[in-house]
Design a protein around this motif. Structure first.
Motif, PDB file in Angstrom:
ATOM      1  N   SER A   1      -6.109  98.442  48.386  1.00  0.00           N
ATOM      2  CA  SER A   1      -5.367  97.871  49.611  1.00  0.00           C
ATOM      3  C   SER A   1      -5.914  98.113  51.107  1.00  0.00           C
ATOM      4  O   SER A   1      -6.618  99.277  51.072  1.00  0.00           O
ATOM      5  CB  SER A   1      -3.862  97.738  49.708  1.00  0.00           C
ATOM      6  OG  SER A   1      -3.473  98.943  50.230  1.00  0.00           O
ATOM      7  N   GLY A   2      -5.774  97.440  52.034  1.00  0.00           N
ATOM      8  CA  GLY A   2      -6.226  97.909  53.506  1.00  0.00           C
ATOM      9  C   GLY A   2      -5.243  98.990  54.057  1.00  0.00           C
ATOM     10  O   GLY A   2      -6.012  99.582  55.134  1.00  0.00           O
ATOM     11  N   GLY A   3      -4.187  99.121  53.360  1.00  0.00           N
ATOM     12  CA  GLY A   3      -3.255 100.004  54.098  1.00  0.00           C
ATOM     13  C   GLY A   3      -2.382  99.532  55.489  1.00  0.00           C
ATOM     14  O   GLY A   3      -3.230  99.405  56.433  1.00  0.00           O
ATOM     15  N   ASP A   4      -1.223  99.135  55.129  1.00  0.00           N
ATOM     16  CA  ASP A   4      -0.645  98.274  56.249  1.00  0.00           C
ATOM     17  C   ASP A   4       0.203  99.125  57.539  1.00  0.00           C
ATOM     18  O   ASP A   4       0.855  98.844  58.440  1.00  0.00           O
ATOM     19  CB  ASP A   4       0.361  97.272  55.830  1.00  0.00           C
ATOM     20  CG  ASP A   4       1.366  97.957  55.036  1.00  0.00           C
ATOM     21  OD1 ASP A   4       1.381  99.041  54.675  1.00  0.00           O
ATOM     22  OD2 ASP A   4       2.385  97.190  54.644  1.00  0.00           O
ATOM     23  N   GLU A   5      -0.123 100.472  57.189  1.00  0.00           N
ATOM     24  CA  GLU A   5       0.455 101.644  58.069  1.00  0.00           C
ATOM     25  C   GLU A   5      -0.644 102.758  58.406  1.00  0.00           C
ATOM     26  O   GLU A   5      -1.485 103.147  57.462  1.00  0.00           O
ATOM     27  CB  GLU A   5       1.720 102.177  57.694  1.00  0.00           C
ATOM     28  CG  GLU A   5       2.960 101.239  57.398  1.00  0.00           C
ATOM     29  CD  GLU A   5       4.278 102.082  56.689  1.00  0.00           C
ATOM     30  OE1 GLU A   5       4.274 103.019  56.831  1.00  0.00           O
ATOM     31  OE2 GLU A   5       5.303 100.959  56.673  1.00  0.00           O
ATOM     32  N   TRP A   6      -0.542 103.045  59.482  1.00  0.00           N
ATOM     33  CA  TRP A   6      -1.437 104.227  59.777  1.00  0.00           C
ATOM     34  C   TRP A   6      -1.133 105.344  60.823  1.00  0.00           C
ATOM     35  O   TRP A   6      -1.967 105.852  61.487  1.00  0.00           O
ATOM     36  CB  TRP A   6      -2.988 103.741  59.977  1.00  0.00           C
ATOM     37  CG  TRP A   6      -2.847 102.547  61.151  1.00  0.00           C
ATOM     38  CD1 TRP A   6      -3.098 102.836  62.585  1.00  0.00           C
ATOM     39  CD2 TRP A   6      -2.831 101.350  61.124  1.00  0.00           C
ATOM     40  NE1 TRP A   6      -3.309 101.581  63.191  1.00  0.00           N
ATOM     41  CE2 TRP A   6      -3.219 100.710  62.289  1.00  0.00           C
ATOM     42  CE3 TRP A   6      -2.832 100.411  59.791  1.00  0.00           C
ATOM     43  CZ2 TRP A   6      -3.079  99.205  62.421  1.00  0.00           C
ATOM     44  CZ3 TRP A   6      -2.579  98.903  59.975  1.00  0.00           C
ATOM     45  CH2 TRP A   6      -2.840  98.556  61.289  1.00  0.00           C
ATOM     46  N   GLU A   7       0.150 105.206  61.200  1.00  0.00           N
ATOM     47  CA  GLU A   7       0.680 106.116  62.193  1.00  0.00           C
ATOM     48  C   GLU A   7       0.369 107.663  61.885  1.00  0.00           C
ATOM     49  O   GLU A   7       0.126 108.351  62.652  1.00  0.00           O
ATOM     50  CB  GLU A   7       2.424 106.073  62.314  1.00  0.00           C
ATOM     51  CG  GLU A   7       3.004 106.818  63.096  1.00  0.00           C
ATOM     52  CD  GLU A   7       2.541 106.200  64.580  1.00  0.00           C
ATOM     53  OE1 GLU A   7       2.604 107.181  65.458  1.00  0.00           O
ATOM     54  OE2 GLU A   7       2.134 105.374  64.700  1.00  0.00           O
ATOM     55  N   GLU A   8       0.453 108.003  60.627  1.00  0.00           N
ATOM     56  CA  GLU A   8       0.252 109.317  60.477  1.00  0.00           C
ATOM     57  C   GLU A   8      -1.247 109.878  60.820  1.00  0.00           C
ATOM     58  O   GLU A   8      -1.629 110.735  61.631  1.00  0.00           O
ATOM     59  CB  GLU A   8       0.179 109.881  59.031  1.00  0.00           C
ATOM     60  CG  GLU A   8       1.592 109.856  58.440  1.00  0.00           C
ATOM     61  CD  GLU A   8       1.879 110.122  56.874  1.00  0.00           C
ATOM     62  OE1 GLU A   8       1.947 111.407  56.782  1.00  0.00           O
ATOM     63  OE2 GLU A   8       1.724 109.308  56.246  1.00  0.00           O
ATOM     64  N   GLU A   9      -2.218 108.909  60.445  1.00  0.00           N
ATOM     65  CA  GLU A   9      -3.694 109.025  60.853  1.00  0.00           C
ATOM     66  C   GLU A   9      -3.725 109.059  62.326  1.00  0.00           C
ATOM     67  O   GLU A   9      -4.673 109.659  62.956  1.00  0.00           O
ATOM     68  CB  GLU A   9      -4.561 108.053  60.388  1.00  0.00           C
ATOM     69  CG  GLU A   9      -4.860 108.096  58.555  1.00  0.00           C
ATOM     70  CD  GLU A   9      -3.844 107.273  57.711  1.00  0.00           C
ATOM     71  OE1 GLU A   9      -4.131 106.764  56.679  1.00  0.00           O
ATOM     72  OE2 GLU A   9      -2.790 107.121  58.463  1.00  0.00           O
ATOM     73  N   HIS A  10      -3.164 108.302  63.116  1.00  0.00           N
ATOM     74  CA  HIS A  10      -3.040 107.989  64.172  1.00  0.00           C
ATOM     75  C   HIS A  10      -2.840 109.519  65.065  1.00  0.00           C
ATOM     76  O   HIS A  10      -3.572 109.825  65.912  1.00  0.00           O
ATOM     77  CB  HIS A  10      -2.092 106.881  64.761  1.00  0.00           C
ATOM     78  CG  HIS A  10      -2.190 106.571  66.299  1.00  0.00           C
ATOM     79  ND1 HIS A  10      -1.691 107.236  67.160  1.00  0.00           N
ATOM     80  CD2 HIS A  10      -2.812 105.043  66.722  1.00  0.00           C
ATOM     81  CE1 HIS A  10      -1.871 106.501  68.515  1.00  0.00           C
ATOM     82  NE2 HIS A  10      -2.820 105.448  68.008  1.00  0.00           N
ATOM     83  N   LEU A  11      -1.682 110.052  64.630  1.00  0.00           N
ATOM     84  CA  LEU A  11      -1.268 111.094  65.275  1.00  0.00           C
ATOM     85  C   LEU A  11      -2.348 112.456  64.871  1.00  0.00           C
ATOM     86  O   LEU A  11      -2.472 113.251  65.833  1.00  0.00           O
ATOM     87  CB  LEU A  11       0.053 111.675  64.553  1.00  0.00           C
ATOM     88  CG  LEU A  11       1.317 110.610  64.992  1.00  0.00           C
ATOM     89  CD1 LEU A  11       2.523 110.964  64.463  1.00  0.00           C
ATOM     90  CD2 LEU A  11       1.528 110.678  66.538  1.00  0.00           C
ATOM     91  N   LEU A  12      -2.720 112.199  63.636  1.00  0.00           N
ATOM     92  CA  LEU A  12      -3.811 113.343  63.416  1.00  0.00           C
ATOM     93  C   LEU A  12      -5.075 113.409  64.172  1.00  0.00           C
ATOM     94  O   LEU A  12      -5.587 114.297  64.693  1.00  0.00           O
ATOM     95  CB  LEU A  12      -3.993 113.328  61.912  1.00  0.00           C
ATOM     96  CG  LEU A  12      -2.941 113.593  60.863  1.00  0.00           C
ATOM     97  CD1 LEU A  12      -3.167 113.100  59.437  1.00  0.00           C
ATOM     98  CD2 LEU A  12      -2.589 115.147  60.886  1.00  0.00           C
ATOM     99  N   THR A  13      -5.686 112.015  64.392  1.00  0.00           N
ATOM    100  CA  THR A  13      -6.659 111.763  65.275  1.00  0.00           C
ATOM    101  C   THR A  13      -6.317 112.267  66.695  1.00  0.00           C
ATOM    102  O   THR A  13      -7.357 112.882  67.304  1.00  0.00           O
ATOM    103  CB  THR A  13      -7.281 110.356  65.250  1.00  0.00           C
ATOM    104  OG1 THR A  13      -7.316 110.230  63.787  1.00  0.00           O
ATOM    105  CG2 THR A  13      -8.512 110.275  65.810  1.00  0.00           C
ATOM    106  N   GLN A  14      -5.127 111.702  67.114  1.00  0.00           N
ATOM    107  CA  GLN A  14      -4.982 112.205  68.491  1.00  0.00           C
ATOM    108  C   GLN A  14      -5.077 113.828  68.505  1.00  0.00           C
ATOM    109  O   GLN A  14      -5.441 114.310  69.746  1.00  0.00           O
ATOM    110  CB  GLN A  14      -3.547 111.807  68.862  1.00  0.00           C
ATOM    111  CG  GLN A  14      -3.654 110.263  69.360  1.00  0.00           C
ATOM    112  CD  GLN A  14      -2.142 109.885  69.831  1.00  0.00           C
ATOM    113  OE1 GLN A  14      -0.964 110.397  69.314  1.00  0.00           O
ATOM    114  NE2 GLN A  14      -2.037 109.018  70.672  1.00  0.00           N
ATOM    115  N   GLN A  15      -4.601 114.452  67.588  1.00  0.00           N
ATOM    116  CA  GLN A  15      -4.294 115.898  67.674  1.00  0.00           C
ATOM    117  C   GLN A  15      -5.936 116.582  67.593  1.00  0.00           C
ATOM    118  O   GLN A  15      -6.110 117.500  68.295  1.00  0.00           O
ATOM    119  CB  GLN A  15      -3.659 116.427  66.658  1.00  0.00           C
ATOM    120  CG  GLN A  15      -3.414 117.883  66.318  1.00  0.00           C
ATOM    121  CD  GLN A  15      -2.476 118.499  65.238  1.00  0.00           C
ATOM    122  OE1 GLN A  15      -2.321 117.751  64.532  1.00  0.00           O
ATOM    123  NE2 GLN A  15      -2.494 119.927  65.193  1.00  0.00           N
ATOM    124  N   ALA A  16      -6.668 115.932  66.794  1.00  0.00           N
ATOM    125  CA  ALA A  16      -7.874 116.334  66.804  1.00  0.00           C
ATOM    126  C   ALA A  16      -8.619 116.284  68.157  1.00  0.00           C
ATOM    127  O   ALA A  16      -9.422 116.996  68.679  1.00  0.00           O
ATOM    128  CB  ALA A  16      -8.668 115.483  65.762  1.00  0.00           C
TER     129      ALA A  16
END
Length: 313
Positions: A55-70
């Motif tokens: 699937s395309g993945g309908d949520e990405w809040e975790e990745e959003h926060l991790l990339t912000q941290q990076a």
């Protein structure tokens, strides 16, 4: 929304990055470092958690926060890295799938926050182009993120960026694989002719995960292509190949070439942590270490280690 600066989200065009002037950057000026990341892959963590990675993945809040941290951790580093390279699978949604456009928009908004004096270098992955790319999916990627393969110089080091999907499955675009093959041969000839301090390759799929003689699977390149590239790279003096795709740390060596496999900013498929790799370049060698994002956020500790990493022998 962050404002895009001249050196942020720079798109490679005409098979190079204009921010690095070749006539200036071909000369060695002393030790430096860069940051490598891979697989932010917005959407995979949700898809993986429910067992539906197709699937395309309908949520990405975790990745959003991790990339912000990076991004925040990179921006605090001093001295500055020469660049930040992302080795593919920028988003999880394959070409033509739902949520891809929104994932791309959200990732770009975060990456626009990278300090303007740290260029971001993009490498294409299988989710960016499709497992079996077509001329259309490659063109769409190039419009969105820049050329799918290119070269550039930084501080006397020659960097090559490859599209490994053309090595994984070019059945729908054989002529594009032939074009990259011809281009790569020309670039490797340049590497042999010039007095490069080092030659480094960035790609998404590793040549091998751990052992150059391992069997082909989803996470590496076919043995025949692997042997061909290893031979070409050895002849041209390539020192290291940096990749992602595996969502775990891995790698090994072959004939003096360091195959570096970095785990993901986003979803982990093994026991590693979300993180980034710090790569130090000295006259004699290229050294690197993978740090968790929490370690990266402790920038004072990283800076002390950087001083040691970049100290010539």
């Amino acid at each position: 929304m962050a404002e895009e600066g001249p050196d942020v989200l720079l798109k490679a065009r005409e098979r190079t990055l204009s921010v690095f002037r070749e006539d200036v950057e071909q000369k060695w000026k002393g030790p430096f470092y860069f940051i490598q990341g891979a697989d932010p892959q917005f959407g995979l963590m949700k898809a993986y958690s429910i067992g539906d990675c197709s699937s395309g993945g309908d949520e990405w809040e975790e990745e959003h926060l991790l990339t912000q941290q990076a991004v925040q951790a990179i921006n605090r580093l001093s001295p500055r890295p020469k660049f930040f390279v992302l080795c593919g699978d920028l988003v999880h949604g394959m070409p033509g799938t739902p949520w891809r456009k929104a994932q791309t928009r959200d990732l770009k908004d975060i990456l626009k926050g990278v300090s303007r004096d740290i260029p971001v270098v993009f490498v294409s992955g299988n989710h960016d182009l499709g497992n079996a790319p077509t001329p259309e999916t490659i063109e769409d990627y190039c419009q969105e993120w820049g050329d799918d393969y290119f070269s550039f110089w930084v501080g006397g080091v020659f960097f090559l960026v490859l599209n490994t999907q053309l090595y994984f499955d070019a059945s729908k675009c054989p002529e594009l694989k032939q074009a990259q093959d011809a281009w790569l041969d020309r670039q490797l000839a340049v590497a042999e002719e010039k007095q490069c301090q080092h030659v480094v390759v960035f790609q998404h799929i590793p040549l091998f995960r751990k052992d150059p003689n391992e069997a082909h699977d989803y996470f590496n390149l076919d043995e025949s292509i692997r042997r061909e590239l290893l031979g070409k790279f050895h002849k041209a003096g390539v020192k290291a190949v940096f990749s992602g795709h595996y969502h775990r740390n891995g790698g090994g060596t072959h004939n003096g070439l360091d195959m570096v496999v970095s785990s993901a900013i986003g979803c982990q498929l093994g026991e590693d942590t979300h993180g980034l790799r710090v790569v130090a370049v000295t006259p004699e060698k290229i050294t690197h270490r993978y740090y968790s994002l929490d370690e990266m956020s402790n920038h004072q500790g990283i800076e002390k280690e950087l001083t040691a990493l970049m100290k010539p022998n």
